[in-house]
Design a protein around this motif. Structure first.
Motif, PDB file in Angstrom:
ATOM      1  N   THR A  64      56.970  42.860  38.131  1.00  0.00           N
ATOM      2  CA  THR A  64      56.299  42.479  39.375  1.00  0.00           C
ATOM      3  C   THR A  64      55.028  41.734  38.988  1.00  0.00           C
ATOM      4  N   PRO A  65      54.997  40.414  39.128  1.00  0.00           N
ATOM      5  CA  PRO A  65      53.814  39.644  38.737  1.00  0.00           C
ATOM      6  C   PRO A  65      52.654  39.877  39.702  1.00  0.00           C
ATOM      7  N   VAL A  66      51.462  40.060  39.128  1.00  0.00           N
ATOM      8  CA  VAL A  66      50.243  40.230  39.912  1.00  0.00           C
ATOM      9  C   VAL A  66      49.253  39.192  39.381  1.00  0.00           C
ATOM     10  N   ILE A  67      49.112  38.090  40.098  1.00  0.00           N
ATOM     11  CA  ILE A  67      48.305  36.958  39.643  1.00  0.00           C
ATOM     12  C   ILE A  67      46.918  37.043  40.276  1.00  0.00           C
ATOM     13  N   PHE A  68      45.889  37.060  39.435  1.00  0.00           N
ATOM     14  CA  PHE A  68      44.519  37.184  39.915  1.00  0.00           C
ATOM     15  C   PHE A  68      43.936  35.785  40.104  1.00  0.00           C
ATOM     16  N   TYR A  72      55.405  33.700  47.551  1.00  0.00           N
ATOM     17  CA  TYR A  72      54.572  34.762  46.998  1.00  0.00           C
ATOM     18  C   TYR A  72      53.901  35.545  48.122  1.00  0.00           C
ATOM     19  N   ASN A  73      53.376  36.701  47.744  1.00  0.00           N
ATOM     20  CA  ASN A  73      52.768  37.627  48.669  1.00  0.00           C
ATOM     21  C   ASN A  73      51.266  37.686  48.395  1.00  0.00           C
ATOM     22  N   GLY A  74      50.436  37.245  49.339  1.00  0.00           N
ATOM     23  CA  GLY A  74      48.990  37.275  49.160  1.00  0.00           C
ATOM     24  C   GLY A  74      48.398  38.611  49.581  1.00  0.00           C
ATOM     25  N   VAL A  75      47.584  39.213  48.711  1.00  0.00           N
ATOM     26  CA  VAL A  75      46.969  40.511  49.008  1.00  0.00           C
ATOM     27  C   VAL A  75      45.487  40.471  48.648  1.00  0.00           C
ATOM     28  N   ILE A  98      49.754  37.491  44.770  1.00  0.00           N
ATOM     29  CA  ILE A  98      48.499  36.818  44.464  1.00  0.00           C
ATOM     30  C   ILE A  98      47.368  37.697  44.980  1.00  0.00           C
ATOM     31  N   VAL A  99      46.531  38.209  44.066  1.00  0.00           N
ATOM     32  CA  VAL A  99      45.374  38.999  44.464  1.00  0.00           C
ATOM     33  C   VAL A  99      44.199  38.040  44.641  1.00  0.00           C
ATOM     34  N   ASN A 100      43.686  37.942  45.877  1.00  0.00           N
ATOM     35  CA  ASN A 100      42.568  37.041  46.148  1.00  0.00           C
ATOM     36  C   ASN A 100      41.292  37.594  45.519  1.00  0.00           C
ATOM     37  N   ILE A 101      40.728  36.861  44.558  1.00  0.00           N
ATOM     38  CA  ILE A 101      39.589  37.366  43.796  1.00  0.00           C
ATOM     39  C   ILE A 101      38.250  36.876  44.328  1.00  0.00           C
ATOM     40  N   SER A 102      38.282  35.896  45.232  1.00  0.00           N
ATOM     41  CA  SER A 102      37.031  35.340  45.739  1.00  0.00           C
ATOM     42  C   SER A 102      37.266  34.641  47.070  1.00  0.00           C
ATOM     43  N   LYS A 103      36.219  34.632  47.916  1.00  0.00           N
ATOM     44  CA  LYS A 103      36.289  33.879  49.164  1.00  0.00           C
ATOM     45  C   LYS A 103      36.141  32.388  48.915  1.00  0.00           C
ATOM     46  N   ASN A 104      35.577  32.044  47.766  1.00  0.00           N
ATOM     47  CA  ASN A 104      35.367  30.643  47.414  1.00  0.00           C
ATOM     48  C   ASN A 104      36.543  30.108  46.604  1.00  0.00           C
ATOM     49  N   GLN A 142      47.863  46.815  47.347  1.00  0.00           N
ATOM     50  CA  GLN A 142      48.732  46.230  48.364  1.00  0.00           C
ATOM     51  C   GLN A 142      49.903  45.448  47.770  1.00  0.00           C
ATOM     52  N   VAL A 143      49.985  45.424  46.462  1.00  0.00           N
ATOM     53  CA  VAL A 143      51.040  44.673  45.773  1.00  0.00           C
ATOM     54  C   VAL A 143      52.425  45.180  46.196  1.00  0.00           C
ATOM     55  N   VAL A 144      53.345  44.238  46.399  1.00  0.00           N
ATOM     56  CA  VAL A 144      54.716  44.572  46.779  1.00  0.00           C
ATOM     57  C   VAL A 144      55.610  44.442  45.552  1.00  0.00           C
TER      58      VAL A 144
END
Length: 357
Positions: A38-42, A61-64, A77-83, A69-71
């Protein structure tokens, strides 16, 4: 142990102006990859959406917001920043460097917390990642500090494994940094990694000389005779099968490396030039000596081809498979080591195989 389980595979995005995003997406464009992990891309949804559109890659892909919250069985895709950093393929920018470090830090924190099982890092630019908060020549030194242990840069394929006594230091500092203590530590790290991570029962390790022709009996430098040879004899006496020092100029061209399970080179280019010549596109950079598993492809950001759709993703794919296999090998080794019955059975099977062989 369930060998069909999906391992949570943490991925740091690397330099967004390089080929990292492309090789990551190309690797997981094949849906069969999700059978293994299960890939979890930061990174961020916008970053990956830009890459996906630019390279015309058909992938979902699934954005979390959090790793929790990873599926499973999906690309996450783990959102690491608002920017969102501006992507300028082929350009070295401060913004891309900061984002690469942020991605790495988030991925490492998840690894330390057990939220992901292994880490695969996409390439960074060693120049634009430098700041007051991050002063490391690359991934290896940072991971050694964060994850504990003594890191060993170990370049690996199925049939060739090359470790380094010294890695990212200037050539004029090599000799004074190679001490008996360092040689002993690195040989033992290679030996232990071969046993635990690669399931080699009785590893054979070759040590390359520091000087041309391994010093020619002191004519071209004393280090090989005074530093390497005594440690080789000491470790061999303890049961570690290390041989050398071998003259580096002919060692690979003669095919001598095929007689060993691993080779330990004195410095970066002595080991990596032959390794990449023999295995470029299939090689994996593995950080041995840590309690967590980290791999990366054997190439850099490749600014020259970034954004052109020409990147070869095979090395990144190999880094994924290698991380998964090492993780499984370690678990099996640790389970057997902790259980006397399993340990004795493994020993007896090994003896039986040697008799029949």
């Amino acid at each position: 142990m369930n060998t069909t389980e999906r391992i949570k595979l943490g991925i740091s995005i690397g330099d967004v102006n390089g080929i990292g995003g492309e090789v990551i997406l190309r690797t997981f464009e094949d849906p069969r990859m999700l059978e293994f992990c299960t890939p979890v891309i930061f990174a961020g949804n916008k970053v990956m959406a830009f890459q996906k559109k630019h390279f015309d890659i058909d992938i979902n892909y699934n954005g979390v917001q959090e790793v929790s919250q990873v599926v499973e069985g999906k690309i996450n895709i783990v959102n690491i920043s608002k920017n969102t950093p501006k992507i300028e393929f082929g350009q070295e920018t401060e913004e891309a460097g900061k984002y690469a470090v942020l991605s790495l830090k988030c991925a490492v924190e998840a690894l330390k917390a057990g939220e992901v099982d292994v880490l695969v890092t996409a390439p960074v630019n060693k120049s634009n990642i430098q700041s007051e908060e991050f002063r490391f020549p690359g991934h290896t030194d940072y991971l050694a500090r964060e994850l504990g242990g003594e890191a060993l840069m170990f370049m690996v394929t199925d049939d060739l494994k090359v470790g380094l006594l010294t890695d990212h230091i200037a050539i004029n500092e090599v000799s004074r940094n190679i001490t008996p203590e360092l040689v002993r530590e690195k040989v033992e790290k290679v030996h232990d990694s071969l046993v635990r991570d690669f399931r080699v029962r009785k590893p054979r390790i070759a040590l390359l000389g520091i000087n041309p022709h391994s010093g020619d009996n002191g004519v071209i430098g004393q280090e090989d005779d005074q530093v390497l040879k005594p440690v080789i004899a000491e470790l061999f006496e303890k049961g570690i099968m290390v041989f050398g020092p071998y003259s580096a100029d002919s060692f690979f061209g003669s095919g001598n490396y095929r007689k060993f399970d691993a080779v330990l080179a004195a410095y970066h280019d002595q080991g990596l030039i032959p390794f990449k010549t023999l295995s470029f596109g299939r090689g994996v950079n593995y950080t041995a000596g840590l309690e967590k598993v980290r791999t990366s492809p054997d190439h850099g950001t490749a600014y020259g081809i970034a954004g052109k759709g020409e990147a070869d993703f095979r090395s990144f794919e190999e880094a994924v498979f290698t991380a998964i296999q090492i993780y499984r090998n370690r678990r099996e080794y640790d389970e057997i080591s902790a259980n006397p019955l399993k340990r004795n059975l493994a020993r007896d099977i090994g003896h039986d195989k040697r008799r029949r062989g």
